[in-house]
Design a protein around this motif. Sequence first.
Motif, PDB file in Angstrom:
ATOM      1  N   MET A 193       8.656   3.156  -4.027  1.00  0.00           N
ATOM      2  CA  MET A 193       8.367   3.951  -2.466  1.00  0.00           C
ATOM      3  C   MET A 193       9.561   4.241  -1.862  1.00  0.00           C
ATOM      4  SD  MET A 193       7.813   0.570   0.088  1.00  0.00           S
ATOM      5  CE  MET A 193       8.683  -1.017  -0.114  1.00  0.00           C
ATOM      6  N   ASP A 194       9.481   5.139  -0.695  1.00  0.00           N
ATOM      7  CA  ASP A 194      10.480   5.614  -0.113  1.00  0.00           C
ATOM      8  C   ASP A 194      10.050   5.071   1.497  1.00  0.00           C
ATOM      9  OD1 ASP A 194      12.954   7.215   0.273  1.00  0.00           O
ATOM     10  OD2 ASP A 194      11.712   8.057   1.896  1.00  0.00           O
ATOM     11  N   ALA A 195      10.807   4.325   1.907  1.00  0.00           N
ATOM     12  CA  ALA A 195      10.359   3.745   3.475  1.00  0.00           C
ATOM     13  C   ALA A 195      11.511   3.647   4.468  1.00  0.00           C
ATOM     14  CB  ALA A 195       9.577   2.499   3.211  1.00  0.00           C
ATOM     15  N   GLU A 196      11.161   3.405   5.594  1.00  0.00           N
ATOM     16  CA  GLU A 196      11.996   3.035   6.691  1.00  0.00           C
ATOM     17  C   GLU A 196      11.690   1.705   7.030  1.00  0.00           C
ATOM     18  OE1 GLU A 196      11.645   6.142   9.475  1.00  0.00           O
ATOM     19  OE2 GLU A 196      11.566   7.559   7.695  1.00  0.00           O
ATOM     20  N   MET A 197      12.401   1.069   7.848  1.00  0.00           N
ATOM     21  CA  MET A 197      11.968  -0.413   8.505  1.00  0.00           C
ATOM     22  C   MET A 197      10.485  -0.521   8.399  1.00  0.00           C
ATOM     23  SD  MET A 197      14.522  -2.583   8.643  1.00  0.00           S
ATOM     24  CE  MET A 197      14.036  -3.569  10.086  1.00  0.00           C
ATOM     25  N   ASP A 198       9.750   0.187   9.360  1.00  0.00           N
ATOM     26  CA  ASP A 198       8.641  -0.065   9.675  1.00  0.00           C
ATOM     27  C   ASP A 198       7.413   0.994   9.410  1.00  0.00           C
ATOM     28  OD1 ASP A 198       9.425   1.953  11.277  1.00  0.00           O
ATOM     29  OD2 ASP A 198       8.733   1.261  13.057  1.00  0.00           O
ATOM     30  N   LYS A 199       7.971   1.933   8.007  1.00  0.00           N
ATOM     31  CA  LYS A 199       6.812   2.991   8.029  1.00  0.00           C
ATOM     32  C   LYS A 199       7.208   3.493   6.584  1.00  0.00           C
ATOM     33  CE  LYS A 199       6.585   7.841   9.302  1.00  0.00           C
ATOM     34  NZ  LYS A 199       8.147   8.266   8.792  1.00  0.00           N
ATOM     35  N   VAL A 200       6.196   3.467   5.617  1.00  0.00           N
ATOM     36  CA  VAL A 200       6.530   3.948   4.391  1.00  0.00           C
ATOM     37  C   VAL A 200       6.324   5.556   4.426  1.00  0.00           C
ATOM     38  CG1 VAL A 200       5.247   4.321   2.078  1.00  0.00           C
ATOM     39  CG2 VAL A 200       5.294   2.180   3.151  1.00  0.00           C
ATOM     40  N   ASN A 201       7.082   6.400   3.828  1.00  0.00           N
ATOM     41  CA  ASN A 201       7.340   7.649   3.717  1.00  0.00           C
ATOM     42  C   ASN A 201       6.338   8.212   2.510  1.00  0.00           C
ATOM     43  OD1 ASN A 201       9.130   7.885   5.912  1.00  0.00           O
ATOM     44  ND2 ASN A 201      10.671   7.888   4.537  1.00  0.00           N
ATOM     45  N   TYR A 202       6.620   7.588   1.387  1.00  0.00           N
ATOM     46  CA  TYR A 202       5.667   7.857   0.571  1.00  0.00           C
ATOM     47  C   TYR A 202       5.707   6.825  -0.770  1.00  0.00           C
ATOM     48  CZ  TYR A 202       9.594   9.770  -2.182  1.00  0.00           C
ATOM     49  OH  TYR A 202      11.153   9.629  -2.691  1.00  0.00           O
ATOM     50  N   ILE A 203       4.800   6.757  -1.540  1.00  0.00           N
ATOM     51  CA  ILE A 203       4.614   5.718  -2.699  1.00  0.00           C
ATOM     52  C   ILE A 203       4.450   6.528  -3.965  1.00  0.00           C
ATOM     53  CG2 ILE A 203       3.168   3.971  -3.752  1.00  0.00           C
ATOM     54  CD1 ILE A 203       2.491   2.884  -0.862  1.00  0.00           C
ATOM     55  N   VAL A 204       5.165   6.428  -5.008  1.00  0.00           N
ATOM     56  CA  VAL A 204       5.023   6.831  -6.134  1.00  0.00           C
ATOM     57  C   VAL A 204       4.115   5.702  -7.218  1.00  0.00           C
ATOM     58  CG1 VAL A 204       6.044   7.885  -8.217  1.00  0.00           C
ATOM     59  CG2 VAL A 204       6.596   8.649  -6.052  1.00  0.00           C
ATOM     60  N   ALA A 205       3.024   5.905  -7.352  1.00  0.00           N
ATOM     61  CA  ALA A 205       2.343   4.947  -8.256  1.00  0.00           C
ATOM     62  C   ALA A 205       2.374   5.395  -9.703  1.00  0.00           C
ATOM     63  CB  ALA A 205       0.880   4.869  -7.905  1.00  0.00           C
ATOM     64  N   GLY A 206       3.051   4.757 -10.480  1.00  0.00           N
ATOM     65  CA  GLY A 206       3.265   5.201 -12.082  1.00  0.00           C
ATOM     66  C   GLY A 206       2.189   4.374 -12.877  1.00  0.00           C
ATOM     67  N   VAL A 207       1.664   4.938 -13.739  1.00  0.00           N
ATOM     68  CA  VAL A 207       0.753   4.199 -14.472  1.00  0.00           C
ATOM     69  C   VAL A 207       0.722   4.714 -15.931  1.00  0.00           C
ATOM     70  CG1 VAL A 207      -1.881   3.578 -15.114  1.00  0.00           C
ATOM     71  CG2 VAL A 207      -1.137   4.214 -12.541  1.00  0.00           C
ATOM     72  N   GLY A 208       1.163   3.478 -16.799  1.00  0.00           N
ATOM     73  CA  GLY A 208       1.230   3.750 -18.148  1.00  0.00           C
ATOM     74  C   GLY A 208       0.067   3.114 -18.845  1.00  0.00           C
ATOM     75  N   ILE A 209      -0.467   3.914 -19.732  1.00  0.00           N
ATOM     76  CA  ILE A 209      -1.551   3.390 -20.602  1.00  0.00           C
ATOM     77  C   ILE A 209      -1.349   3.797 -22.073  1.00  0.00           C
ATOM     78  CG2 ILE A 209      -3.968   3.548 -21.184  1.00  0.00           C
ATOM     79  CD1 ILE A 209      -4.693   4.341 -18.210  1.00  0.00           C
ATOM     80  N   ASN A 210      -1.582   2.451 -22.909  1.00  0.00           N
ATOM     81  CA  ASN A 210      -1.073   2.520 -24.415  1.00  0.00           C
ATOM     82  C   ASN A 210      -2.469   2.899 -24.798  1.00  0.00           C
ATOM     83  OD1 ASN A 210       1.602   1.738 -24.735  1.00  0.00           O
ATOM     84  ND2 ASN A 210       0.694  -0.203 -24.230  1.00  0.00           N
ATOM     85  N   ALA A 211      -2.929   4.429 -25.313  1.00  0.00           N
ATOM     86  CA  ALA A 211      -4.218   4.900 -25.303  1.00  0.00           C
ATOM     87  C   ALA A 211      -4.383   5.009 -26.602  1.00  0.00           C
ATOM     88  CB  ALA A 211      -4.410   6.253 -24.623  1.00  0.00           C
ATOM     89  N   ASN A 212      -3.801   6.301 -27.371  1.00  0.00           N
ATOM     90  CA  ASN A 212      -4.062   6.667 -28.921  1.00  0.00           C
ATOM     91  C   ASN A 212      -2.980   6.440 -29.585  1.00  0.00           C
ATOM     92  OD1 ASN A 212      -6.616   7.399 -28.140  1.00  0.00           O
ATOM     93  ND2 ASN A 212      -6.379   9.546 -27.988  1.00  0.00           N
TER      94      ASN A 212
END
Length: 326
Positions: A193-212
Motif C-alpha cells: 500500500m501507499d499510505a499517509e498516517m491516517d489514510k490509505v492512498n491505494y492498495i495493490v493486491a497481488g495474487v499468484g496462482i499456480n494454475a497450469n
Amino acid sequence: MTNKETILEELYKKRGSFVSGGELAKRLRVSRAAVWKSINSLRRAGYKIESAPREGYRLARVPDLLLPYEIKRELATKVLGKRIEHFREVGSTNDVAKELASQGAEEGTVVIAETQSGGKGRLGREWFSPRGGIWLSVILRPRLSPDEVPKVALMLGVAAAKALRGTGLDCYLKWPNDVLVRGRKVSGILTEMDAEMDKVNYIVAGVGINANNDVDDFPSEFRHSATTVKTELGREVSRVAVVINLLEELEKSYRFFTSGKFEIVLREWRDLARTIGKEVRILTHNKTIEGTALDIDGDGALLLQLKDGRVEKILSGDCIHLRENF
Ligand code: BTN
C-alpha cells in the motif's frame, strides 16, 4: 471498446466464417487500411486470424494467454477489470500496478503477466512465476486507515479460495491468506500500500496462482511445500475462467467490505479456513511463537493462545500449521 475489441467481437460473433474488411470498416467508421492495421496488431498479440481475398477475416485460433478481451467478454464486474493491462513478461505485476496507481490509474485496474522475472512473495521472499500460472495485481482505493489493511488481506484470500474451489479444487485457507491443498500452497497474496498516517492512498493486491504450471518445474526447495491446480486436478484449467471468477468474487467481497458488512467476509473466511483450533507456529518479523489459534477478530488479526494461557493478537506474520493430517 477499442477498435481491436470491436473487431474481435465481430469475429467471435461469426466464429468459423469470414467477416469482410468492408463490414468491419463500416462498423468502426475507419478505413480498410486501419482495419488491417488492427488485425495485424491482434495477430502480434497472439490471435490467429486468417484472411482471404474478397472474403475478409476469420478467427482461427485464440491463444492460451490471459488477454484482456478474453477476460472482459465474460466478466460481470462493475469496477474490477474495467482496465486490464497484459504483459508477456514483467519484473513484478505489483510493481507495475504501483507505478500505474501513482500515476492516478483508476480503482479496479488489473495488471496481468504471463511470467514474472522478479515475482515478489511475502516477507521479502521471491515468488517463482513461470508460464502457465496466473500472476495478477489489482489496484484498490478504499477509504481506509492503514491499520484496517489486514482486513483487505483476508478478503483477498476468501476471493482466491472461492475462485479456486470453482475449478473443483478442494482448497482451504491458512491465516492470513494462503490457499492450500493437502497442506501445499497453491496460491499466495501480497498486499502492498501507499499510505499517509491516517489514510490509505491505494492498495495493490497481488495474487499468484499456480494454475497450469508443473510442480516439477519448481525450484527444489519448494517442490514439497507447493502444488498447482493442474497437478491436483490432473488436468489443465481455463486460466481465463479462473481470473474471471477471481475478479467477480473479489468484487463481491470488496462491496461487503466497503459497505460496512465486513462480518460477512469474516464468516466466509472462517468457513474456508483450517487455521482456527489448530496448533500453530507464528513467525513475525522479530519473533517466533507457538500456540493454539483461537479465532480471528474483527480487525482480521489472529488470536493466539500461548502455552501459559495468555492470548496474543497477531496482526501479520507467517503461520505454520503444526501436526497437519491428510
Ligand atoms: C506469498 O508469499 O504468499 C505472496 C505471493 C504473491 C505473488 C503475487 S504474483 C502477482 C503479484 N506480483 C508479485 O510480484 N507478487 C504477487
